[in-house]
Design a protein around this motif. Structure first.
Motif, short mmCIF file in Angstrom:
data_model
loop_
_atom_site.label_atom_id
_atom_site.label_comp_id
_atom_site.label_asym_id
_atom_site.label_seq_id
_atom_site.Cartn_x
_atom_site.Cartn_y
_atom_site.Cartn_z
N GLN A 375 0.86 -1.19 0.00
CA GLN A 375 0.00 0.00 0.00
C GLN A 375 0.89 1.23 0.00
O GLN A 375 1.90 1.28 0.71
CB GLN A 375 -0.90 0.03 1.24
N THR A 377 0.84 5.81 -1.11
CA THR A 377 0.12 6.99 -1.55
C THR A 377 1.08 7.90 -2.29
O THR A 377 2.22 8.10 -1.87
CB THR A 377 -0.48 7.75 -0.35
N ASP A 378 0.62 8.43 -3.41
CA ASP A 378 1.40 9.43 -4.14
C ASP A 378 0.46 10.56 -4.58
O ASP A 378 -0.66 10.67 -4.09
CB ASP A 378 2.14 8.80 -5.33
N LYS A 379 0.90 11.37 -5.53
CA LYS A 379 0.09 12.52 -5.96
C LYS A 379 -1.23 12.11 -6.59
O LYS A 379 -2.18 12.89 -6.62
CB LYS A 379 0.90 13.36 -6.97
N ARG A 380 -1.27 10.88 -7.10
CA ARG A 380 -2.50 10.42 -7.75
C ARG A 380 -3.45 9.73 -6.78
O ARG A 380 -4.52 9.29 -7.16
CB ARG A 380 -2.14 9.46 -8.89
N GLY A 381 -3.06 9.61 -5.50
CA GLY A 381 -3.93 9.00 -4.53
C GLY A 381 -3.34 7.73 -3.94
O GLY A 381 -2.13 7.47 -4.01
N GLY A 382 -4.23 6.90 -3.38
CA GLY A 382 -3.78 5.66 -2.75
C GLY A 382 -3.73 4.51 -3.73
O GLY A 382 -4.50 4.44 -4.70
N HIS A 383 -2.80 3.59 -3.47
CA HIS A 383 -2.60 2.45 -4.36
C HIS A 383 -2.43 1.18 -3.54
O HIS A 383 -2.00 1.21 -2.38
CB HIS A 383 -1.37 2.65 -5.26
#
Length: 387
Positions: A375, A377-383
């Motif tokens: 898991q 998180t980056d600029k595009r959200g959670g992954h």
């Protein structure tokens, strides 16, 4: 009309047996040529020869007698033969080899020139053997080593647990640096400096991806864990194991370090003064915190503590037992030392150290690395990504 064969004619008959042998030889050469052609074109298509090592499971090295490191050292005073016996017995039962580095007990009145306070003496006594281990790694040019304290216990499934941690240690850096796809000879990858597998609390790096194993039956439930110095990482709970890049950790029960990390640790220790009174775990944690070292760990700790029962006698009568505490393990689910009699008797199953374990008895041969996922998180959200 059939041609006549007369004496002296250049035409000769080939015997049947020789003709069959000749045909077989020609067929063999044709097959060999076809196989060579297939291999040749296959190599062109792949751009390089395929080496046997490239199809080997990269985690197989963890099953060797050094757990995928070059060396394993245990720090133990020569006076504590009981602890050395326990370390040798437990490591033999779980299939790895340990070399000892002498610890020592320093008398306060002999600590001349160090720091004459009791705290200074205790810090030196506890930390100097760790520095000696690091020094040995640097002096011998050891690529990586696992360093253990002598009052520890570990899960009988330690090799499978380390495989799970290795998976995270390889994949977490690739999320942080997607362009990094280099192969490695180490099952733990090439990014790590420290694998802190025995601790009493960690703090994950907030910017790091985390590896979660939501159904790890070897993860001790929170209510049974010994006191930790830091709050549990978010997302952990009963039978949930997490691995992450860490910025802090407490206690140095067990940790692996690389040669490069050992050089940095030794350099940092030479800069300490007597007034610093910094013990080894604080020094190592500080190097993780300031970014000098890339450190990874598992929560809960993969290594627990072992309290061996030792008979103590009164001073006036050597035959009178004053105290005979029971041996016990803390912090690990399927204690190696707690199950040592069952293991030596050849029993298939081991017992959990707590009464309400999800699996009270486990056959280690059937235990596999639990399913895990990353898991982040980056600029595009959670992954989230399965491993």
């Amino acid at each position: 009309m059939a041609a006549m064969i007369t004496p002296g004619s250049p035409v000769r008959l080939v015997p049947g047996t020789r003709r069959r042998s000749l045909n077989l030889a020609i067929l063999f050469l044709v097959i060999l040529a076809l196989l060579w052609s297939l291999l040749f074109h296959g190599n062109i298509g792949h751009g390089r020869n395929v080496k046997p090592d490239e199809i080997r499971d990269p985690f197989d090295a963890i099953a060797n007698n050094t757990l995928g490191f070059e060396k394993i050292f245990a720090i133990s005073p020569v006076q504590r033969l009981d602890r050395r016996d326990a370390i040798v017995l437990a490591s033999s039962a779980t299939g790895f080899h340990v070399d000892f580095i002498d610890g020592f007990v320093l008398e306060e009145d002999s600590a001349k020139g160090l720091n004459e306070s009791k705290k200074g003496v205790e810090a030196f006594t506890a930390s100097r053997p760790h520095a000696n281990a690091v020094q040995r790694i640097v002096a011998a040019g050891i690529a990586s080593a696992l360093i253990l304290e002598d009052d520890i216990d570990w899960d009988i499934n330690i090799k499978m647990q380390l495989k799970g941690l290795a998976l995270g240690a390889q994949q977490i850096p690739r999320i942080n640096s997607p362009e990094s796809n280099a192969t490695t000879d180490s099952p733990y990858g090439d990014s790590w400096d420290v694998l802190w597998i025995g601790h009493c609390g960690i703090k994950c790096d907030g910017s790091s991806p985390i590896q979660l194993m939501p159904h790890d039956i070897t993860a001790m439930p929170s209510r049974y864990l010994p006191p930790y110095s830091y709050d549990p990482p978010a997302g952990t709970g009963n039978n949930v194991r997490m691995a992450c890049m860490i910025e802090k950790a407490a206690c140095s029960a067990a940790y692996a370090i690389t040669y490069r990390a050992s050089q940095k640790i030794l350099a940092a220790s030479t800069r300490l003064t007597d007034d610093d009174n910094m013990d080894f775990p604080d020094l190592l944690s500080g190097l993780c915190h300031n970014g000098s070292l890339e450190c990874y760990s598992s929560y809960p700790s993969l290594v627990g503590r072992w309290k061996g029962g030792r008979k103590e006698y009164s001073s006036d009568n050597d035959q009178q037992v004053v105290n005979s505490p029971m041996s016990h393990s803390s912090g690990v689910m399927y204690s190696t030392l707690g199950n040592i009699e069952h293991i030596l008797d050849g029993e298939c199953a081991v017992r959990a150290t707590i009464d309400d374990a999800i699996v009270p008895e486990l056959i280690p041969d059937l235990f596999e690395v639990p399913h895990s996922f990353l898991q982040w998180t980056d600029k595009r959200g959670g992954h989230e990504r399965a491993l």
